[in-house]
Write a protein that holds these residues in place. Structure first.
Motif, PDB file in Angstrom:
ATOM      1  N   PHE A 255       0.805  -1.221   0.000  1.00 60.69           N
ATOM      2  CA  PHE A 255       0.000   0.000   0.000  1.00 60.69           C
ATOM      3  C   PHE A 255       0.841   1.276   0.000  1.00 60.69           C
ATOM      4  CE2 PHE A 255      -2.600  -3.392   1.783  1.00 60.69           C
ATOM      5  CZ  PHE A 255      -3.756  -3.269   1.019  1.00 60.69           C
ATOM      6  N   ASP A 256       2.159   1.127  -0.055  1.00 61.63           N
ATOM      7  CA  ASP A 256       3.043   2.307  -0.099  1.00 61.63           C
ATOM      8  C   ASP A 256       2.735   3.250  -1.264  1.00 61.63           C
ATOM      9  OD1 ASP A 256       4.361   1.808   2.218  1.00 61.63           O
ATOM     10  OD2 ASP A 256       6.130   0.890   1.283  1.00 61.63           O
ATOM     11  N   PRO A 257       2.362   2.726  -2.449  1.00 66.11           N
ATOM     12  CA  PRO A 257       2.059   3.643  -3.565  1.00 66.11           C
ATOM     13  C   PRO A 257       0.964   4.666  -3.231  1.00 66.11           C
ATOM     14  CG  PRO A 257       2.344   1.417  -4.404  1.00 66.11           C
ATOM     15  CD  PRO A 257       2.350   1.313  -2.911  1.00 66.11           C
ATOM     16  N   LEU A 258       0.052   4.343  -2.314  1.00 67.23           N
ATOM     17  CA  LEU A 258      -1.001   5.294  -1.954  1.00 67.23           C
ATOM     18  C   LEU A 258      -0.424   6.494  -1.203  1.00 67.23           C
ATOM     19  CD1 LEU A 258      -3.878   2.874  -0.835  1.00 67.23           C
ATOM     20  CD2 LEU A 258      -3.494   3.915  -3.077  1.00 67.23           C
ATOM     21  N   THR A 259       0.477   6.235  -0.269  1.00 65.29           N
ATOM     22  CA  THR A 259       1.091   7.350   0.462  1.00 65.29           C
ATOM     23  C   THR A 259       2.002   8.162  -0.454  1.00 65.29           C
ATOM     24  OG1 THR A 259       2.851   5.879   1.245  1.00 65.29           O
ATOM     25  CG2 THR A 259       0.949   6.171   2.676  1.00 65.29           C
ATOM     26  N   LYS A 260       2.610   7.513  -1.419  1.00 65.96           N
ATOM     27  CA  LYS A 260       3.460   8.243  -2.378  1.00 65.96           C
ATOM     28  C   LYS A 260       2.629   9.182  -3.252  1.00 65.96           C
ATOM     29  CE  LYS A 260       7.110   4.758  -2.555  1.00 65.96           C
ATOM     30  NZ  LYS A 260       7.787   3.701  -3.375  1.00 65.96           N
ATOM     31  N   GLU A 261       1.338   8.888  -3.381  1.00 67.89           N
ATOM     32  CA  GLU A 261       0.444   9.768  -4.131  1.00 67.89           C
ATOM     33  C   GLU A 261      -0.098  10.909  -3.267  1.00 67.89           C
ATOM     34  OE1 GLU A 261      -0.434  10.116  -7.329  1.00 67.89           O
ATOM     35  OE2 GLU A 261       1.095   8.595  -7.768  1.00 67.89           O
ATOM     36  N   GLY A 262       0.347  10.964  -2.017  1.00 66.15           N
ATOM     37  CA  GLY A 262      -0.064  12.058  -1.145  1.00 66.15           C
ATOM     38  C   GLY A 262      -1.221  11.725  -0.220  1.00 66.15           C
ATOM     39  N   ILE A 431      -7.662  11.666 -11.734  1.00 67.26           N
ATOM     40  CA  ILE A 431      -8.518  12.623 -11.026  1.00 67.26           C
ATOM     41  C   ILE A 431      -7.759  13.913 -10.738  1.00 67.26           C
ATOM     42  CG2 ILE A 431      -9.607  13.074  -8.775  1.00 67.26           C
ATOM     43  CD1 ILE A 431     -11.408  11.475 -10.487  1.00 67.26           C
ATOM     44  N   LYS A 432      -6.530  13.784 -10.326  1.00 68.34           N
ATOM     45  CA  LYS A 432      -5.714  14.967 -10.022  1.00 68.34           C
ATOM     46  C   LYS A 432      -5.590  15.883 -11.232  1.00 68.34           C
ATOM     47  CE  LYS A 432      -2.637  13.198  -6.365  1.00 68.34           C
ATOM     48  NZ  LYS A 432      -1.245  12.815  -6.071  1.00 68.34           N
ATOM     49  N   ARG A 433      -5.531  15.284 -12.400  1.00 77.41           N
ATOM     50  CA  ARG A 433      -5.358  16.093 -13.620  1.00 77.41           C
ATOM     51  C   ARG A 433      -6.633  16.826 -13.989  1.00 77.41           C
ATOM     52  NH1 ARG A 433      -1.996  11.641 -15.287  1.00 77.41           N
ATOM     53  NH2 ARG A 433      -3.718  10.654 -16.416  1.00 77.41           N
ATOM     54  N   ILE A 434      -7.795  16.186 -13.790  1.00 82.66           N
ATOM     55  CA  ILE A 434      -9.030  16.832 -14.254  1.00 82.66           C
ATOM     56  C   ILE A 434      -9.758  17.587 -13.134  1.00 82.66           C
ATOM     57  CG2 ILE A 434      -9.330  15.148 -16.119  1.00 82.66           C
ATOM     58  CD1 ILE A 434     -11.516  13.822 -14.429  1.00 82.66           C
ATOM     59  N   ASP A 437      -8.949  19.373  -6.886  1.00 78.52           N
ATOM     60  CA  ASP A 437      -9.465  19.620  -5.532  1.00 78.52           C
ATOM     61  C   ASP A 437     -10.361  18.489  -5.019  1.00 78.52           C
ATOM     62  OD1 ASP A 437      -8.161  22.045  -5.355  1.00 78.52           O
ATOM     63  OD2 ASP A 437      -9.828  23.146  -6.276  1.00 78.52           O
ATOM     64  N   THR A 438     -10.431  17.394  -5.755  1.00 83.40           N
ATOM     65  CA  THR A 438     -11.251  16.252  -5.333  1.00 83.40           C
ATOM     66  C   THR A 438     -10.741  15.676  -4.009  1.00 83.40           C
ATOM     67  OG1 THR A 438     -11.852  15.652  -7.595  1.00 83.40           O
ATOM     68  CG2 THR A 438     -11.947  13.904  -5.952  1.00 83.40           C
ATOM     69  N   VAL A 439     -11.681  15.316  -3.151  1.00 79.45           N
ATOM     70  CA  VAL A 439     -11.355  14.631  -1.895  1.00 79.45           C
ATOM     71  C   VAL A 439     -11.677  13.149  -2.062  1.00 79.45           C
ATOM     72  CG1 VAL A 439     -11.873  14.421   0.565  1.00 79.45           C
ATOM     73  CG2 VAL A 439     -11.778  16.682  -0.508  1.00 79.45           C
ATOM     74  N   ILE A 440     -10.721  12.296  -1.710  1.00 81.44           N
ATOM     75  CA  ILE A 440     -10.914  10.845  -1.806  1.00 81.44           C
ATOM     76  C   ILE A 440     -10.651  10.214  -0.445  1.00 81.44           C
ATOM     77  CG2 ILE A 440     -10.178   8.702  -2.918  1.00 81.44           C
ATOM     78  CD1 ILE A 440      -9.312  10.315  -5.338  1.00 81.44           C
TER      79      ILE A 440
END
Length: 544
Positions: A255-262, A431-434, A437-440
């Motif tokens: 699950f490290d890739p999720l934290t790398k995405e912020g 999502i970040k590109r389009i 400000d989306t909250v996930i």
């Protein structure tokens, strides 16, 4: 009439049949005792005398009726085989999920596709062959019977069919007078204390929450009046991540890739272990605990016909305030009755796998979660910048997890988690590109059904339900506020925090759960969940 009675008694207790009837009645009772009740000394100490003797009496009565139709030996084989099948299936489910069999597992045909994955193929084939053989044997027996015996057979079969309703009413009666206890919040304990037969009957009887008094109804309606909403984000996405779990020792790398995405990591407390996914969804969407004596079972399944159209839930309030709400799931929409329940919980639209483009063959029947995320992305783009609230439920991580070279299924689980995380990261990046400000909010619904995690079943409900949460939000102040409100707390505390932080309103249900959430202590999980008044469920959700 007397002549008919004399012939009936003569047939039932003829000398030729009486000995075999008694011998196999004893064998049937012994087989039932062996497979209906737990074998270890610690669990057997929990058994009360009333359910012990009551359930054996029920089984012997069923045997007596059945033996009139198809003779003692086949009756013994059918009933002994039936209780063994129930015992074996329940044991397999207990190993996989920490919960014994419930009536809904075998009474709803659209659940068989999932349940069958946990059972050995030879066992399923054996059951099918036995059922087919029984059908033809019954036909053969009926054709050879005299008119009197055929009439007796019809009466006995009808009695067997009707006996469930009679037994169910008797179980309810003895529960009400205190002779029989129902441990609705802990099914494993209930099955041990009352035996599998009575446990199945009890789980088929859904508790009905109290109706609110006039004053209580007026209070709730006043609290639930249409609030003024100020959305802090254009798009909020809650993602149920099927069986997504890790701790400091196991599976954290996946699950490290999720934290790398912020994404910011937190923890939450699920009401379930290894299965029963929609009870997690129910708490996240309604803010009401599922481990409460006023309700029981899989909520979507047991209460689907009692839900009002105008329920008071987080998505329903958002929808009432012109925020478009959708629920998406990349599996059969009818499973757990999502396609019927979630529209009642306030979603403007529900989409199942049948509504999504079929891009590939699905291994083990579970598609990659990319199917879900791609469809969700299309829905977001099509929203034309309208405020939206989405709830996505993944499925690729679902068990069972095949064991290879004695790895206890870890390799299979890791492979599924890597695929899910890969698809989720791709979705987040798009999502970040389009819509930057989306909250996930991503929540693991429960721990995976892995043998190596079975020791958690002996832990407290808090430890057993501990799962990871990840949040993506460009506003760090909101993330900090959310973490302060939900970190390490039950799922039913989440809607209150989301409504306040992201939509600036007080969620009506939170007036009755705030004490349990603000004063939460891990060792008090069950007590605090049980403290929510039953009438609140009725006021918020049910048409009673």
């Amino acid at each position: 009439m007397l002549q008919f009675y004399d012939k009936f008694i003569t047939y039932l207790f003829s000398r030729r049949k009486d000995t075999w009837l008694f011998i196999f009645l004893v064998f049937t009772a012994l087989a039932f005792e062996r497979f209906n009740f737990p074998r270890d000394a610690e669990s057997r100490a929990l058994i009360d005398s009333f359910p012990y003797y009551a359930s054996i009496t029920i089984w012997v009565a069923i045997y007596s009726l059945l033996s009139i139709v198809i003779t003692p030996i086949p009756s013994f084989l059918i009933l002994s085989g039936s209780i063994y099948a129930i015992y074996k299936t329940s044991k397999l489910k207990l190993i996989a999920t920490g919960e014994p069999l419930i009536l809904g597992d075998i009474s709803h045909i659209n659940h068989i596709s999932i349940a069958a994955k946990y059972a050995p193929k030879f066992f399923i084939i054996l059951i099918l062959i036995s059922l087919i053989s029984l059908f033809f044997y019954m036909i053969f027996r009926m054709l050879k019977m005299s008119n009197l015996k055929r009439l007796l057979a019809v009466v006995c079969v009808s009695s067997l069919i009707l006996s469930y309703q009679v037994i169910s009413q008797l179980v309810s009666y003895y529960q009400q007078n205190g002779s029989l206890k129902y441990y609705a919040a802990v099914w494993q304990h209930n099955a041990n204390a009352n035996g599998l037969l009575l446990h199945l009957i009890q789980t088929g009887q859904r508790p009905i929450p109290d109706k609110p008094t006039k004053a209580q109804a007026e209070l709730f309606n006043q609290l639930a009046e249409k609030p003024s909403i100020n959305a802090a984000t254009n798009t909020f996405i809650a993602i149920l991540c099927e069986s997504c779990w890790h701790d400091d020792q196991l599976f954290s790398d996946e699950f490290d890739p999720l934290t790398k995405e912020g994404m910011i990591g937190m923890r939450g407390i699920s009401p379930i272990f290894g299965g029963g996914t929609v009870n997690s969804s129910f708490e996240i969407l309604t803010g009401l605990p599922t481990l409460n004596g006023s309700v029981g079972g899989i909520i979507y399944q047991e209460y689907r016909d009692l839900l009002r159209k105008n329920t008071v839930t987080l998505p329903s309030i958002l929808a009432e305030n012109d925020i478009h709400t959708e629920s998406l799931h990349n599996h059969d929409g009818s499973f757990w009755f999502r396609n019927r329940v979630e529209p009642r919980l306030g979603f403007n639209q529900f989409f199942g796998l049948e509504d999504m483009p079929p891009p590939m063959n699905y291994p083990n029947g579970f598609p990659r979660d990319k199917v879900l995320f791609d469809f969700a992305l299309d829905r977001i783009v099509a929203s034309n910048n309208k405020n939206i609230f989405l709830h996505l439920a993944t499925v690729h991580g679902h068990g069972p997890y095949d064991e290879v070279n004695g790895d206890n299924g870890h390799g299979s689980y890791i492979s599924k988690m890597k695929a899910t995380v890969e698809d989720l990261v791709e979705f987040i990046q798009k999502i970040k590109r389009i819509k930057p400000d989306t909250v996930i909010l991503v929540y693991g619904d429960h721990k995976p059904a892995l043998p190596s995690l079975s020791p958690f079943l002996n832990e407290s409900s808090h430890i057993r339900g501990d799962v990871p949460i990840w949040v993506l939000d460009s506003n760090q102040n909101r993330v900090s506020a959310l973490k302060h409100s939900i970190d390490g707390k039950p799922f039913y505390c989440f809607p209150s925090a989301i409504s306040k932080i992201y939509y600036n309103f007080d969620y009506a249900v939170s007036n009755f759960t705030s004490d349990a959430c603000t004063q939460y202590e891990p060792e008090q999980y069950l007590d605090l969940s049980a403290s929510i008044p039953g009438w609140v469920y009725t006021a918020a959700l049910l048409k009673l």
